[in-house]
Design a protein around this motif. Structure first.
Motif, short mmCIF file in Angstrom:
data_model
loop_
_atom_site.label_atom_id
_atom_site.label_comp_id
_atom_site.label_asym_id
_atom_site.label_seq_id
_atom_site.Cartn_x
_atom_site.Cartn_y
_atom_site.Cartn_z
N VAL A 252 -3.56 5.80 5.81
CA VAL A 252 -2.29 5.88 5.07
C VAL A 252 -2.44 6.87 3.91
CG1 VAL A 252 -0.63 4.59 3.67
CG2 VAL A 252 -1.58 3.55 5.74
N GLU A 253 -3.54 6.81 3.20
CA GLU A 253 -3.79 7.75 2.09
C GLU A 253 -3.82 9.18 2.60
OE1 GLU A 253 -7.41 6.51 0.20
OE2 GLU A 253 -6.53 4.63 -0.47
N ASP A 254 -4.48 9.41 3.73
CA ASP A 254 -4.53 10.75 4.32
C ASP A 254 -3.14 11.25 4.67
OD1 ASP A 254 -7.29 10.76 4.05
OD2 ASP A 254 -7.68 10.38 6.19
N SER A 255 -2.32 10.37 5.23
CA SER A 255 -0.96 10.75 5.59
C SER A 255 -0.17 11.16 4.36
CB SER A 255 -0.27 9.58 6.31
OG SER A 255 1.04 9.92 6.69
N TYR A 256 -0.24 10.33 3.32
CA TYR A 256 0.45 10.63 2.06
C TYR A 256 -0.03 11.98 1.52
CZ TYR A 256 1.81 10.29 -2.86
OH TYR A 256 2.32 10.55 -4.11
N ASP A 257 -1.35 12.17 1.48
CA ASP A 257 -1.92 13.41 0.94
C ASP A 257 -1.47 14.63 1.73
OD1 ASP A 257 -3.20 11.97 -1.05
OD2 ASP A 257 -5.16 11.97 -0.03
N LEU B 45 0.83 -1.20 0.00
CA LEU B 45 0.00 0.00 0.00
C LEU B 45 0.86 1.25 0.00
CD1 LEU B 45 -2.67 1.57 0.29
CD2 LEU B 45 -2.50 1.19 2.77
N CYS B 46 1.83 1.31 0.89
CA CYS B 46 2.69 2.50 0.99
C CYS B 46 3.47 2.73 -0.30
CB CYS B 46 3.64 2.37 2.17
SG CYS B 46 2.82 2.51 3.78
N LEU B 47 3.89 1.66 -0.94
CA LEU B 47 4.67 1.80 -2.17
C LEU B 47 3.81 2.02 -3.41
CD1 LEU B 47 7.43 -0.87 -1.52
CD2 LEU B 47 7.65 1.63 -1.41
N SER B 48 2.48 1.92 -3.25
CA SER B 48 1.58 2.10 -4.40
C SER B 48 1.37 3.56 -4.77
CB SER B 48 0.22 1.45 -4.11
OG SER B 48 -0.51 2.19 -3.15
N PHE B 49 1.77 4.47 -3.88
CA PHE B 49 1.56 5.89 -4.15
C PHE B 49 2.61 6.44 -5.10
CE2 PHE B 49 -0.30 5.18 0.06
CZ PHE B 49 -1.60 5.60 -0.19
N ASN B 50 2.24 7.45 -5.83
CA ASN B 50 3.11 8.10 -6.80
C ASN B 50 4.40 8.57 -6.13
OD1 ASN B 50 3.95 9.17 -9.20
ND2 ASN B 50 2.45 10.83 -9.24
N ALA B 51 5.54 8.13 -6.64
CA ALA B 51 6.89 8.52 -6.19
C ALA B 51 7.24 8.04 -4.77
CB ALA B 51 7.09 10.03 -6.30
N ALA C 131 4.98 7.53 6.33
CA ALA C 131 4.67 6.34 7.12
C ALA C 131 5.96 5.72 7.64
CB ALA C 131 3.89 5.32 6.30
N LEU C 132 5.87 5.12 8.82
CA LEU C 132 7.04 4.50 9.47
C LEU C 132 6.54 3.27 10.20
CD1 LEU C 132 10.04 5.62 10.88
CD2 LEU C 132 8.44 5.54 12.77
N SER C 133 7.18 2.12 9.96
CA SER C 133 6.73 0.90 10.61
C SER C 133 7.87 -0.10 10.73
CB SER C 133 5.60 0.26 9.79
OG SER C 133 5.15 -0.93 10.40
N VAL D 233 10.79 3.17 6.45
CA VAL D 233 10.32 4.55 6.38
C VAL D 233 9.87 4.76 4.94
CG1 VAL D 233 10.95 6.99 6.59
CG2 VAL D 233 11.86 5.31 8.21
N PHE D 234 8.61 5.12 4.78
CA PHE D 234 8.05 5.35 3.45
C PHE D 234 7.99 6.85 3.22
CE2 PHE D 234 6.63 1.25 4.93
CZ PHE D 234 6.97 0.44 3.84
N LYS D 235 8.57 7.27 2.09
CA LYS D 235 8.71 8.69 1.79
C LYS D 235 8.17 9.00 0.41
CE LYS D 235 13.08 9.14 4.33
NZ LYS D 235 14.48 9.57 4.21
#
Length: 118
Positions: free
Chosen positions: A96-101, A9-15, A37-39, A28-30
């Protein structure tokens, strides 16, 4: 949600990228160098630190007492630690989507435009 599902899920977002700046166990997802996100994916229970609007953070902590708590080792005003394995998958995906946004919204305009084109 499983650790593999959370990572995907975390890696599915653009960039989005996964990094290990703290240790080999903490993912750490950036997006464009900014953490969303961090897990520790092999930890039990599975938790994830997510950025959150401060008012929403407080509301979520009240509504999901014990499962959404102030962000561990993070700015408690802007980050929550979410029990990803104990909450419905759809709800965790939304957080997770809200965090990314939120992180993307805080990027300089030129960087946001790059994401739109990618």
């Amino acid at each position: 949600m499983t650790p593999q599902e959370l990572r995907a899920l975390c890696l599915s977002f653009n960039a989005a990228v996964e990094d290990f700046p703290f240790n080999a166990e903490t993912s750490v997802f950036k997006v464009l160098g900014k953490m969303f996100a961090l897990s520790t994916l092999d930890a039990r229970p599975l938790t994830v630190n997510l950025k959150c609007d401060p008012e929403d953070a407080l509301r979520l902590r009240r509504e999901h007492e014990g499962l959404v708590v102030p962000g561990w080792h993070m700015n408690k005003r802007h980050w929550n630690t979410v029990s990803a394995g104990d909450l419905p998958d759809r709800f965790v995906r939304e957080l997770v989507e809200d965090s990314y946004d939120l992180v993307v919204a805080g990027l300089p305009r030129a960087e946001r435009l790059k994401l739109d084109r990618a």
